[in-house]
Design an enzyme around this catalytic site. Structure first.
Site, PDB file in Angstrom:
ATOM      1  N   ARG A 129      -1.469  -1.950   4.687  1.00  0.00           N
ATOM      2  CA  ARG A 129      -0.705  -2.898   3.867  1.00  0.00           C
ATOM      3  C   ARG A 129       0.786  -2.600   3.980  1.00  0.00           C
ATOM      4  O   ARG A 129       1.614  -3.510   4.021  1.00  0.00           O
ATOM      5  CB  ARG A 129      -1.185  -2.808   2.413  1.00  0.00           C
ATOM      6  CG  ARG A 129      -0.536  -3.842   1.512  1.00  0.00           C
ATOM      7  CD  ARG A 129      -1.248  -3.951   0.183  1.00  0.00           C
ATOM      8  NE  ARG A 129      -1.156  -2.722  -0.602  1.00  0.00           N
ATOM      9  CZ  ARG A 129      -1.883  -2.488  -1.689  1.00  0.00           C
ATOM     10  NH1 ARG A 129      -2.734  -3.393  -2.130  1.00  0.00           N
ATOM     11  NH2 ARG A 129      -1.741  -1.363  -2.362  1.00  0.00           N
ATOM     12  N   LYS A 152       4.123  -5.369  -1.007  1.00  0.00           N
ATOM     13  CA  LYS A 152       4.636  -4.565  -2.129  1.00  0.00           C
ATOM     14  C   LYS A 152       6.130  -4.296  -1.932  1.00  0.00           C
ATOM     15  O   LYS A 152       6.571  -3.137  -1.825  1.00  0.00           O
ATOM     16  CB  LYS A 152       3.827  -3.270  -2.277  1.00  0.00           C
ATOM     17  CG  LYS A 152       2.511  -3.508  -3.033  1.00  0.00           C
ATOM     18  CD  LYS A 152       1.695  -2.251  -3.197  1.00  0.00           C
ATOM     19  CE  LYS A 152       1.679  -1.731  -4.618  1.00  0.00           C
ATOM     20  NZ  LYS A 152       0.811  -2.507  -5.521  1.00  0.00           N
ATOM     21  N   GLU A 177      -1.700 -13.509 -11.038  1.00  0.00           N
ATOM     22  CA  GLU A 177      -1.917 -12.077 -11.273  1.00  0.00           C
ATOM     23  C   GLU A 177      -1.612 -11.701 -12.710  1.00  0.00           C
ATOM     24  O   GLU A 177      -0.957 -12.437 -13.448  1.00  0.00           O
ATOM     25  CB  GLU A 177      -0.999 -11.258 -10.350  1.00  0.00           C
ATOM     26  CG  GLU A 177      -1.269 -11.510  -8.887  1.00  0.00           C
ATOM     27  CD  GLU A 177      -0.913 -10.327  -8.025  1.00  0.00           C
ATOM     28  OE1 GLU A 177      -1.278  -9.190  -8.391  1.00  0.00           O
ATOM     29  OE2 GLU A 177      -0.266 -10.550  -6.995  1.00  0.00           O
TER      30      GLU A 177
HETATM   31  C1  LIG Z   1      -0.289  -2.942  -6.179  1.00  0.00           C
HETATM   32  C2  LIG Z   1      -0.543  -4.265  -6.799  1.00  0.00           C
HETATM   33  C3  LIG Z   1      -1.829  -4.714  -7.135  1.00  0.00           C
HETATM   34  C4  LIG Z   1      -3.057  -3.860  -7.004  1.00  0.00           C
HETATM   35  O1  LIG Z   1      -3.304  -3.426  -5.712  1.00  0.00           O
HETATM   36  P1  LIG Z   1      -4.267  -2.176  -5.465  1.00  0.00           P
HETATM   37  O2  LIG Z   1      -4.263  -2.002  -4.008  1.00  0.00           O
HETATM   38  O3  LIG Z   1      -5.594  -2.528  -6.000  1.00  0.00           O
HETATM   39  O4  LIG Z   1      -3.659  -1.044  -6.208  1.00  0.00           O
HETATM   40  C5  LIG Z   1      -1.978  -6.006  -7.629  1.00  0.00           C
HETATM   41  N1  LIG Z   1      -0.911  -6.801  -7.823  1.00  0.00           N
HETATM   42  C6  LIG Z   1       0.345  -6.400  -7.538  1.00  0.00           C
HETATM   43  C7  LIG Z   1       1.467  -7.329  -7.761  1.00  0.00           C
HETATM   44  C8  LIG Z   1       0.569  -5.129  -7.020  1.00  0.00           C
HETATM   45  O5  LIG Z   1       1.803  -4.728  -6.753  1.00  0.00           O
END
Ligand SMILES: *Cc1c(COP(=O)(O)O)cnc(C)c1O
Length: 381
Positions: A124, A226, A262
């Site tokens: 990722r 991210k 989300e």
């Molecule tokens: C990191 C994150 C998640 C969760 O991702 P995981 O890989 O399950 O930790 C969900 N939404 C957002 C906006 C994130 O930054």
């Protein structure tokens, strides 16, 4: 070779003195060497493991490596945890050219130290690097970095069931640049901190508020990676919601303001008539590794999973709802409020499907359930 942890046996070792802030290279090397020699599978006595929350406890050692925009990434090195010097013109400070990751290492009930699907975090971050025009960190360098960081800070890794070591990789444009353009050089850094539960109150169901004024991500933007810049704009809406008594906000899609995207920085699920629904990945939703794991777990256990556009009204009419992420794990949702309407789920305790998925996921992570998907990655200690 280090001792295997047998639960209950906590040998006590005093923390090594840290090198002074002005510490030179030699002092750092001595520190590293002593830390490596003293590195055994012991736990710090300085921490009250039962009162850990999701907050920063500084640890001893971090990992860092740098490269220019043209050169390949080389393995980095461990050094004392602390501030890093950076140009005032660094790309990350001026234009937000940066990414983060979040992952956990666990002490399992079998005494092993494991990561949960770390290769997914590495990949990722590579996709994010492409989006933000940064040199992707090879998976081998990423995995080596997070392993070294956990090994060097082993005494901060909570006992089985008391939490986890949260591992925070950062990739950033650290070289100076004035024009809006990719930085000339990059830093990949990893630090760790022991954490307990994300939402205060443990598995108690949380109350959420749908944000009417703000959106997290727009089509074509950076919501699917991210990127550090995605998070500050959520702080004001989140603070406001918390002041009003909610645990977090739910964001709807920016185009039609009708579909759930989300929950803050966690992915959303709901259950209706035994079927599990979650917003499909449209590019504006972060592809959570927990989200993906929940989908695989549910399907394995014979639960139908539908990835689709989830209308807010549909979600509010569901039988169960939860959000999930590395930090949040699986957090049951007790209510969702939209304007004057409040939808309650159950009686404040997790619904049966939420509970089942939670038990399975946590069971795999702490090795009380068989790792049928091969999700665990052992860290040699
Ligand atoms: C990191 C994150 C998640 C969760 O991702 P995981 O890989 O399950 O930790 C969900 N939404 C957002 C906006 C994130 O930054």
């Amino acid at each position: 070779m280090a001792l295997r942890l047998s639960s209950g046996s906590q040998k006590v070792r005093k923390r090594l003195p840290r090198p002074s802030k002005s510490g030179g290279m030699l002092e750092s090397l001595i520190y590293m060497a002593r830390n490596a020699v003293g590195r055994v599978n012991e736990m710090s006595e300085d921490i009250d493991w039962d009162s850990l929350t999701f907050s920063l406890t500084p640890t001893d050692t971090m990992y860092l490596t740098e490269t220019s925009a043209e050169d390949p990434w080389m393995p980095g090195s461990l050094r004392p945890y602390g501030p890093i010097p950076m140009s005032p013109a660094a790309g990350v400070i001026n234009y937000g050219q940066g990414l983060f990751e979040g992952m956990k290492a666990f002490r399992t009930s079998k005494g092993r130290v494991v990561f949960f699907r770390p290769e997914e975090n590495a990949r990722r971050m590579q996709r994010g690097a492409d989006r933000l025009k940064m040199p992707p960190v090879p998976e081998s360098v990423f995995i080596d970095a997070v392993e070294q960081c956990v090994q060097a800070n082993l005494k901060w890794l909570p006992p089985t069931g008391k939490g986890a070591m949260y591992v925070r990789p950062l990739l950033m444009g650290s070289g100076p640049i004035l024009g809006v353009a990719p930085a000339p050089s990059y830093t990949f850094l990893v630090y760790v901190t022991p954490v307990g539960p994300y939402f205060k109150g443990g598995v108690n169901a949380i109350d959420l508020l749908i944000s009417e004024e703000h959106h997290r991500a727009a089509p074509g933007g950076s919501g699917g990676v991210k990127a550090i810049g995605n998070y500050a704009p959520g702080m004001m809406p989140s603070k406001k919601a918390k002041a009003a008594g909610y645990a977090e906000v739910i964001y709807l899609d920016a185009e039609t303001h009708s579909y759930v995207e989300e929950v803050g920085a966690a992915n959303f699920f709901c259950v209706k008539d035994g079927v599990l629904y979650t917003p499909e990945l449209t590019g504006t939703i972060l592809p959570g590794i927990t989200r993906n794991s929940v989908i695989e777990l549910a399907r394995h256990h014979g639960i139908e999973v539908v990835e689709t556009k989830v209308e807010a009204s549909f979600a509010m009419d569901a039988d169960e709802a939860f959000c999930c992420g590395t930090a949040a794990v699986i957090s049951p949702i007790g209510s969702i409020t939209k304007g004057d309407t409040k939808a309650n789920y159950g009686n404040g305790t997790p619904g049966p499907i939420t509970q089942k998925l939670y038990t399975q996921l946590v069971g795999i992570q702490n090795e009380e359930q068989e790792d049928i998907f091969g999700w665990l990655h052992e860290v040699p200690v």
